[in-house]
Write a protein that holds these residues in place. Sequence first.
Motif, PDB file in Angstrom:
ATOM      1  N   VAL A 124       0.834  -1.201   0.000  1.00 51.57           N
ATOM      2  CA  VAL A 124       0.000   0.000   0.000  1.00 51.57           C
ATOM      3  C   VAL A 124       0.872   1.257   0.000  1.00 51.57           C
ATOM      4  O   VAL A 124       0.625   2.207  -0.760  1.00 51.57           O
ATOM      5  CB  VAL A 124      -0.958   0.000   1.205  1.00 51.57           C
ATOM      6  CG1 VAL A 124      -1.675   1.352   1.330  1.00 51.57           C
ATOM      7  CG2 VAL A 124      -1.980  -1.125   1.077  1.00 51.57           C
ATOM      8  N   SER A 125       1.916   1.269   0.835  1.00 47.35           N
ATOM      9  CA  SER A 125       2.768   2.462   0.925  1.00 47.35           C
ATOM     10  C   SER A 125       3.490   2.743  -0.388  1.00 47.35           C
ATOM     11  O   SER A 125       3.750   3.906  -0.721  1.00 47.35           O
ATOM     12  CB  SER A 125       3.780   2.305   2.058  1.00 47.35           C
ATOM     13  OG  SER A 125       4.724   1.289   1.769  1.00 47.35           O
ATOM     14  N   ASN A 126       3.784   1.701  -1.154  1.00 49.71           N
ATOM     15  CA  ASN A 126       4.469   1.883  -2.442  1.00 49.71           C
ATOM     16  C   ASN A 126       3.517   2.258  -3.574  1.00 49.71           C
ATOM     17  O   ASN A 126       3.982   2.657  -4.647  1.00 49.71           O
ATOM     18  CB  ASN A 126       5.206   0.601  -2.837  1.00 49.71           C
ATOM     19  CG  ASN A 126       6.483   0.390  -2.061  1.00 49.71           C
ATOM     20  OD1 ASN A 126       6.961   1.283  -1.378  1.00 49.71           O
ATOM     21  ND2 ASN A 126       7.048  -0.807  -2.156  1.00 49.71           N
ATOM     22  N   ASN A 127       2.219   2.128  -3.343  1.00 49.52           N
ATOM     23  CA  ASN A 127       1.268   2.273  -4.453  1.00 49.52           C
ATOM     24  C   ASN A 127       0.030   3.090  -4.106  1.00 49.52           C
ATOM     25  O   ASN A 127      -0.950   3.052  -4.847  1.00 49.52           O
ATOM     26  CB  ASN A 127       0.831   0.884  -4.928  1.00 49.52           C
ATOM     27  CG  ASN A 127       1.972   0.089  -5.519  1.00 49.52           C
ATOM     28  OD1 ASN A 127       2.324   0.250  -6.680  1.00 49.52           O
ATOM     29  ND2 ASN A 127       2.569  -0.788  -4.703  1.00 49.52           N
TER      30      ASN A 127
ATOM     31  N   TYR B  93      -7.601  -0.459   0.456  1.00 53.88           N
ATOM     32  CA  TYR B  93      -6.700   0.624   0.848  1.00 53.88           C
ATOM     33  C   TYR B  93      -5.944   1.278  -0.304  1.00 53.88           C
ATOM     34  O   TYR B  93      -5.241   2.269  -0.085  1.00 53.88           O
ATOM     35  CB  TYR B  93      -5.714   0.123   1.900  1.00 53.88           C
ATOM     36  CG  TYR B  93      -6.387  -0.178   3.222  1.00 53.88           C
ATOM     37  CD1 TYR B  93      -6.845   0.849   4.032  1.00 53.88           C
ATOM     38  CD2 TYR B  93      -6.585  -1.488   3.648  1.00 53.88           C
ATOM     39  CE1 TYR B  93      -7.474   0.591   5.239  1.00 53.88           C
ATOM     40  CE2 TYR B  93      -7.208  -1.765   4.849  1.00 53.88           C
ATOM     41  CZ  TYR B  93      -7.655  -0.722   5.647  1.00 53.88           C
ATOM     42  OH  TYR B  93      -8.284  -0.983   6.843  1.00 53.88           O
ATOM     43  N   ILE B  94      -6.054   0.736  -1.513  1.00 49.96           N
ATOM     44  CA  ILE B  94      -5.464   1.413  -2.676  1.00 49.96           C
ATOM     45  C   ILE B  94      -6.608   1.876  -3.566  1.00 49.96           C
ATOM     46  O   ILE B  94      -7.314   1.072  -4.181  1.00 49.96           O
ATOM     47  CB  ILE B  94      -4.520   0.479  -3.462  1.00 49.96           C
ATOM     48  CG1 ILE B  94      -3.363   0.004  -2.570  1.00 49.96           C
ATOM     49  CG2 ILE B  94      -3.968   1.213  -4.681  1.00 49.96           C
ATOM     50  CD1 ILE B  94      -2.416  -0.959  -3.264  1.00 49.96           C
ATOM     51  N   SER B  95      -6.783   3.172  -3.635  1.00 53.56           N
ATOM     52  CA  SER B  95      -7.906   3.727  -4.385  1.00 53.56           C
ATOM     53  C   SER B  95      -7.833   3.315  -5.850  1.00 53.56           C
ATOM     54  O   SER B  95      -6.765   3.377  -6.478  1.00 53.56           O
ATOM     55  CB  SER B  95      -7.891   5.259  -4.290  1.00 53.56           C
ATOM     56  OG  SER B  95      -8.031   5.672  -2.952  1.00 53.56           O
ATOM     57  N   ASN B  96      -8.954   2.886  -6.369  1.00 51.68           N
ATOM     58  CA  ASN B  96      -9.093   2.546  -7.790  1.00 51.68           C
ATOM     59  C   ASN B  96      -8.267   1.350  -8.228  1.00 51.68           C
ATOM     60  O   ASN B  96      -8.051   1.141  -9.425  1.00 51.68           O
ATOM     61  CB  ASN B  96      -8.758   3.752  -8.675  1.00 51.68           C
ATOM     62  CG  ASN B  96      -9.642   4.945  -8.390  1.00 51.68           C
ATOM     63  OD1 ASN B  96     -10.850   4.807  -8.262  1.00 51.68           O
ATOM     64  ND2 ASN B  96      -9.038   6.116  -8.264  1.00 51.68           N
ATOM     65  N   ALA B  97      -7.773   0.570  -7.265  1.00 48.74           N
ATOM     66  CA  ALA B  97      -7.071  -0.660  -7.636  1.00 48.74           C
ATOM     67  C   ALA B  97      -8.064  -1.643  -8.253  1.00 48.74           C
ATOM     68  O   ALA B  97      -9.220  -1.741  -7.823  1.00 48.74           O
ATOM     69  CB  ALA B  97      -6.412  -1.285  -6.414  1.00 48.74           C
TER      70      ALA B  97
ATOM     71  N   ALA C 299       9.652 -10.304   0.413  1.00 48.26           N
ATOM     72  CA  ALA C 299      10.558 -10.096  -0.714  1.00 48.26           C
ATOM     73  C   ALA C 299       9.880  -9.213  -1.749  1.00 48.26           C
ATOM     74  O   ALA C 299       8.658  -9.264  -1.932  1.00 48.26           O
ATOM     75  CB  ALA C 299      10.954 -11.437  -1.332  1.00 48.26           C
ATOM     76  N   PHE C 300      10.713  -8.441  -2.443  1.00 46.11           N
ATOM     77  CA  PHE C 300      10.219  -7.542  -3.495  1.00 46.11           C
ATOM     78  C   PHE C 300      11.190  -7.575  -4.672  1.00 46.11           C
ATOM     79  O   PHE C 300      12.408  -7.668  -4.495  1.00 46.11           O
ATOM     80  CB  PHE C 300      10.113  -6.105  -2.974  1.00 46.11           C
ATOM     81  CG  PHE C 300       9.960  -5.065  -4.054  1.00 46.11           C
ATOM     82  CD1 PHE C 300       8.727  -4.813  -4.618  1.00 46.11           C
ATOM     83  CD2 PHE C 300      11.066  -4.352  -4.515  1.00 46.11           C
ATOM     84  CE1 PHE C 300       8.582  -3.861  -5.621  1.00 46.11           C
ATOM     85  CE2 PHE C 300      10.933  -3.391  -5.506  1.00 46.11           C
ATOM     86  CZ  PHE C 300       9.685  -3.156  -6.063  1.00 46.11           C
TER      87      PHE C 300
END
Length: 284
Positions: free
Chosen positions: A109-112, A136-140, A280-281
């Motif tokens: 969420v913080s990254n997007n 929590y991510i608008s328009n996802a 992991a990312f």
Amino acid sequence: MNSYTLRQLFDIIGSSLSELYPVTEVQAIRKLLFEKIVKMPEYRVPLNPNDLLNSDISNRILEILDELKKGNPVQYVIGEADFMDMVFEVNPSVLIPRPETEELVHWIVSNNKDNSPKILDIGTGSGCIAISLAKYISNAKVSALDVSEKALSVAKRNAITNSVNVDFKNGDILELSEFDGAPYDIIVSNPPYVRELEKQLMNRNVKDFEPHLALFVSDNDPLLFYRTIAKKSKNWLSPNGQLYFEINEAFGNEIKDMLISIGFRDVEIRKDINGKDRMAFGRF
């Protein structure tokens, strides 16, 4: 029919579970039972110790304690678990959402938070990751995959309960070569990662009650799901697409090396609140 005061019930819960669970877990269970069943915060007990509860509540608590003594997780007994400030239905068809997974969701969420990404959650289980990202991510635009029809039924109900739209699909990630909806901006997975040899280290209420399909992977190929998902994500991610995993703490370095070898960049292994490699990312 039994009727107990708040103080009596507080003491009964503690004495019934004290020989079965660590003190901290007894405290957490008692707090949960007061919130979910008694419908009262636990701190009210010393303020009104002699308040009498009705017999239905008292007897329900006793029934729950009987199940807990068998090792059944409290979340399965009451039928729900809290995650990301939402309530999720859970039963033995799905894993119980855990705080470490909340950390993964917060990272995504913080990254997007300023984007409107297309997201795929692989191995969705209860739907906790997919539903939280949709919330929590608008328009996802969120899709979610699971091999278990029973798990998907739970996830679909959770999406309705928490008022989000998720496109749930049934399929086995190990068998799929294509996926409708690709490309995605984000792919996330909390796949089976507990090795068979680690069973003996697990608590009975996890090992004996939670779904083995979602927990365990062969000792001979513990990175099977990570490798499979990472390779398929190369074709399913948009340019600069993001891949996130929840991981077995024992394989942080191996997963980092694997992601780099497959072609991911900006690879990062992040520790959880307990200081263990857990997330992991990579960007493709």
